[in-house]
Motif scaffolding. Structure first.
Motif, short mmCIF file in Angstrom:
data_model
loop_
_atom_site.label_atom_id
_atom_site.label_comp_id
_atom_site.label_asym_id
_atom_site.label_seq_id
_atom_site.Cartn_x
_atom_site.Cartn_y
_atom_site.Cartn_z
N GLY A 134 36.34 39.45 39.65
CA GLY A 134 35.46 38.21 39.93
C GLY A 134 35.57 37.45 38.55
O GLY A 134 36.37 36.61 38.26
N SER A 135 34.51 37.78 37.77
CA SER A 135 34.65 37.42 36.32
C SER A 135 35.88 37.63 35.72
O SER A 135 36.51 36.69 35.01
N ASP A 136 36.34 39.01 35.86
CA ASP A 136 37.78 39.30 35.18
C ASP A 136 38.68 39.06 36.32
O ASP A 136 39.52 40.04 36.88
N THR A 165 35.48 34.24 50.44
CA THR A 165 36.20 33.03 50.36
C THR A 165 35.56 32.02 51.40
O THR A 165 35.14 32.43 52.71
N THR A 166 34.98 31.00 51.07
CA THR A 166 34.16 30.21 51.53
C THR A 166 34.95 29.27 52.59
O THR A 166 36.04 28.88 52.36
N LEU A 167 34.31 29.54 53.78
CA LEU A 167 34.70 28.81 54.99
C LEU A 167 35.89 29.01 55.43
O LEU A 167 36.95 28.33 56.17
N GLY A 387 33.09 30.85 38.62
CA GLY A 387 32.67 31.47 37.39
C GLY A 387 31.38 31.54 36.99
O GLY A 387 30.73 30.33 36.86
N SER A 388 30.73 32.74 36.87
CA SER A 388 29.32 32.65 36.40
C SER A 388 28.72 32.03 35.51
O SER A 388 29.89 32.10 34.60
N ASN A 389 27.62 31.86 35.45
CA ASN A 389 27.13 31.02 34.20
C ASN A 389 27.26 31.82 33.02
O ASN A 389 27.50 31.28 31.71
N GLU A 390 27.06 33.21 33.25
CA GLU A 390 27.45 34.05 31.72
C GLU A 390 28.72 33.87 31.32
O GLU A 390 29.02 33.74 30.05
N ILE A 391 29.51 33.96 31.99
CA ILE A 391 31.14 33.58 31.74
C ILE A 391 31.15 32.28 31.09
O ILE A 391 32.02 32.03 30.04
C1 LIG Z 1 28.37 31.78 47.89
C2 LIG Z 1 29.79 32.07 47.11
C3 LIG Z 1 31.04 31.45 47.37
C4 LIG Z 1 32.15 31.74 46.76
N1 LIG Z 1 33.31 31.31 47.02
C5 LIG Z 1 34.57 31.56 46.62
C6 LIG Z 1 35.97 31.24 47.01
O1 LIG Z 1 35.79 30.19 48.15
N2 LIG Z 1 36.79 31.67 46.68
C7 LIG Z 1 37.11 32.77 45.81
O2 LIG Z 1 37.92 32.85 45.20
N3 LIG Z 1 35.90 32.93 45.21
C8 LIG Z 1 34.61 32.74 45.40
N4 LIG Z 1 33.60 33.10 45.20
C9 LIG Z 1 33.49 34.10 44.21
C10 LIG Z 1 32.76 33.84 42.68
O3 LIG Z 1 33.94 33.12 42.30
C11 LIG Z 1 32.43 35.36 42.06
O4 LIG Z 1 31.46 35.85 42.78
C12 LIG Z 1 32.42 34.91 40.52
O5 LIG Z 1 33.59 34.63 40.04
C13 LIG Z 1 31.81 36.50 40.16
O6 LIG Z 1 32.56 37.37 40.12
P1 LIG Z 1 31.86 38.67 40.96
O7 LIG Z 1 30.97 38.28 42.00
O8 LIG Z 1 32.97 39.82 41.20
O9 LIG Z 1 30.82 39.22 39.87
P2 LIG Z 1 31.31 40.27 38.60
O10 LIG Z 1 32.40 39.71 37.91
O11 LIG Z 1 31.11 41.62 38.78
O12 LIG Z 1 29.71 39.97 37.69
C14 LIG Z 1 28.70 40.54 37.89
C15 LIG Z 1 27.53 39.98 36.88
O13 LIG Z 1 28.11 40.51 35.54
C16 LIG Z 1 28.11 39.27 34.61
N5 LIG Z 1 29.33 39.28 33.85
C17 LIG Z 1 30.60 39.77 34.04
N6 LIG Z 1 31.39 39.83 33.17
C18 LIG Z 1 30.81 39.37 32.15
C19 LIG Z 1 31.21 38.98 30.78
N7 LIG Z 1 32.04 39.36 30.32
N8 LIG Z 1 29.84 38.62 29.75
C20 LIG Z 1 28.79 38.34 30.42
N9 LIG Z 1 28.47 38.70 31.73
C21 LIG Z 1 29.30 38.99 32.56
C22 LIG Z 1 28.29 38.11 35.76
O14 LIG Z 1 27.88 36.92 35.02
C23 LIG Z 1 27.37 38.60 36.81
O15 LIG Z 1 26.30 38.25 36.50
C24 LIG Z 1 32.17 32.88 45.78
C25 LIG Z 1 31.02 33.31 45.38
C26 LIG Z 1 29.68 33.09 46.06
C27 LIG Z 1 28.44 33.63 45.44
#
Ligand SMILES: Cc1cc2nc3c(=O)[nH]c(=O)nc-3n(C[C@H](O)[C@H](O)[C@H](O)COP(=O)(O)OP(=O)(O)OC[C@H]3O[C@@H](n4cnc5c(N)ncnc54)[C@H](O)[C@@H]3O)c2cc1C
Length: 403
Positions: A134-136, A165-167, A387-391
């Motif tokens: 996800g983040s990585d 994967t949205t929708l 991409g999460s807000n932390e990233i």
């Molecule tokens: C409703 C929804 C719709 C989405 N739709 C899609 C889509 O259509 N297609 C798609 O490909 N993806 C989609 N995503 C996926 C989204 O991009 C990922 O959830 C996101 O990138 C985070 O990855 P993860 O869920 O694996 O969390 P992780 O990467 O496992 O992270 C878990 C937590 O650890 C924190 N963290 C991780 N690494 C670090 C770091 N290096 N430094 C600081 N903090 C860190 C993160 O901020 C998070 O709080 C969707 C997600 C949601 C919730």
């Protein structure tokens, strides 16, 4: 930057306002008012109206079907859409893969994919995230191996799993990041593939979210054959497309105009007399939260205008898009929190589709309260996706602060 509204801009605002009032599908308005879940056709009905008018892709270059608007006009457009409570055009085709295709695609790929993306004949979904990536994101494992087809053509054989994967349940095509070189440095072994969702070997499984909605899915790919000609850009150079797309995705996420509308809504809710006979806005703690929100939103608005102006001067979105993403999504979440606070006990979760036992299952209280909890829960996603807000904070630390 010059973002003053000229008389031409005012005329443009009038034109788009009238167009939305005259053309926004009435069936859609009804469903929104009832808080009903929107079907694929609902999304497409508005998309098609805008495509016919040539307004569906405000940021696309005119040669590919964009309307040729200035950054100010694009800004006015987004304000008017929010003002009218029009549903947003889904970003996957228009904001994400479209710009990748017209920037990195071959002439044949542009000709094949851009017109149906504009018209709404291809509904795209995004296949980036995986259970372990996800983040990585660069550590993704979905594998694509080159094979020779019985027809003599070259294919990729794709195996793996995408998630969130949205929708995807509605999608005609998915754009996927896949690993084409397992031994190279991780970012250098990724390719960007366009895959027809009707291909044998694709399974879509729903994930039901906290808000009770079917918005996201798992997508499984088992021995899916994808023609090599469906790869965008060079093999193993997909990371370049991936990063380009993410920057576009993030700047669209700020949602300033919609948040403005959200604050207006909170104000109108809070000026109505509450149960104790006093409008909530007279509570200094609540009023202060609304004021702080408005100040933060105004600051964000000017940042977004600066980014738009720099984009219209030919510079693509850079690390500013991370800033817009963080602040924009935090504000969106604070809006849902305040609506829930205003709803008070009427905001106790009520989910559409709950089984009823004949009593006690229908929402009570003011209309705005019925969707307050599901909207609050749904809004938690905004600080995670794109991409999460932390990233994003890590990106700003590196690219802006040089840490
Ligand atoms: C409703 C929804 C719709 C989405 N739709 C899609 C889509 O259509 N297609 C798609 O490909 N993806 C989609 N995503 C996926 C989204 O991009 C990922 O959830 C996101 O990138 C985070 O990855 P993860 O869920 O694996 O969390 P992780 O990467 O496992 O992270 C878990 C937590 O650890 C924190 N963290 C991780 N690494 C670090 C770091 N290096 N430094 C600081 N903090 C860190 C993160 O901020 C998070 O709080 C969707 C997600 C949601 C919730």
């Amino acid at each position: 930057m010059n973002l003053d509204f000229s008389p031409e801009d005012a005329a443009f605002r009038e034109e788009v306002r009238r167009f939305i009032a005259d053309n926004y599908p009435a069936s859609l308005r009804g469903k929104q008012d009832e808080g009903e879940e929107l079907a694929k056709e609902d999304y497409l009905s508005w998309h098609r109206v805008l495509a016919k008018k040539g307004w569906v892709a405000p940021a696309w270059p005119t040669e590919y079907g964009g309307p040729g608007w200035t950054s100010t006009q694009r800004y006015i457009w987004s304000e008017e859409l929010a003002r009218a409570d029009a549903i947003p055009i889904l970003p996957f085709g228009i904001n994400m893969v479209g710009p990748v295709i017209y920037t990195f695609g071959t002439p044949e790929q542009k000709q094949r994919f851009l017109p149906p993306t504009l018209s709404g004949d291809i509904w795209w979904c995004q296949g980036y995230s995986e259970p372990g990536a996800g983040s990585d994101l660069a550590s993704l494992k979905t594998k694509a191996e080159r094979i020779q087809g019985d027809d003599g053509k070259e294919y990729y054989l794709v195996n793996g799993q995408k998630t969130w994967t949205t929708l995807a349940q509605h999608a005609d095509w998915i754009f996927c990041l896949v690993r084409t070189n397992p031994t190279a440095k991780i970012q250098e072994g990724i390719s960007f593939l366009l895959i027809d969702m009707k291909s044998p070997g694709i399974t879509v499984r729903p994930i039901i979210t906290l808000g009770g909605e079917h918005e996201v899915n798992e997508v499984w790919l088992e021995n899916v054959k994808v023609p090599v000609e469906n790869r965008i850009f060079e093999e193993n150079k997909g990371w370049t497309c991936a990063k380009f797309l993410l920057a576009h995705e993030r700047s669209g996420i700020a949602g300033v105009a919609r948040s403005k509308r959200g604050i207006e809504r909170i104000k109108s809710i809070a000026t109505v007399e509450s149960e104790d006979g006093r409008p909530l806005i007279q509570d200094p703690f609540f009023a202060r939260k609304v004021a702080e929100l408005e100040i933060d939103l105004t600051a964000l608005e000017f940042t977004e205008l600066r980014v738009l102006a720099s984009e219209s001067a030919g510079r693509g979105p850079g690390p500013e898009s991370s800033l817009l993403k963080i602040k924009g999504t935090e504000i969106q979440q604070r809006i849902t929190e305040l609506v829930l606070e205003a709803a008070g006990h009427y905001g106790a979760p009520y989910f559409r589709g709950f089984p009823t036992d004949g009593h006690n299952m229908f929402p009570i209280g003011p209309d705005y309260a019925h969707r307050a909890a599901p909207t609050y829960f749904n809004g938690r996603k905004t600080s995670i996706y794109g991409g999460s807000n932390e990233i994003q904070r890590n990106i700003i630390a590196k690219m802006v602060l040089g840490l």
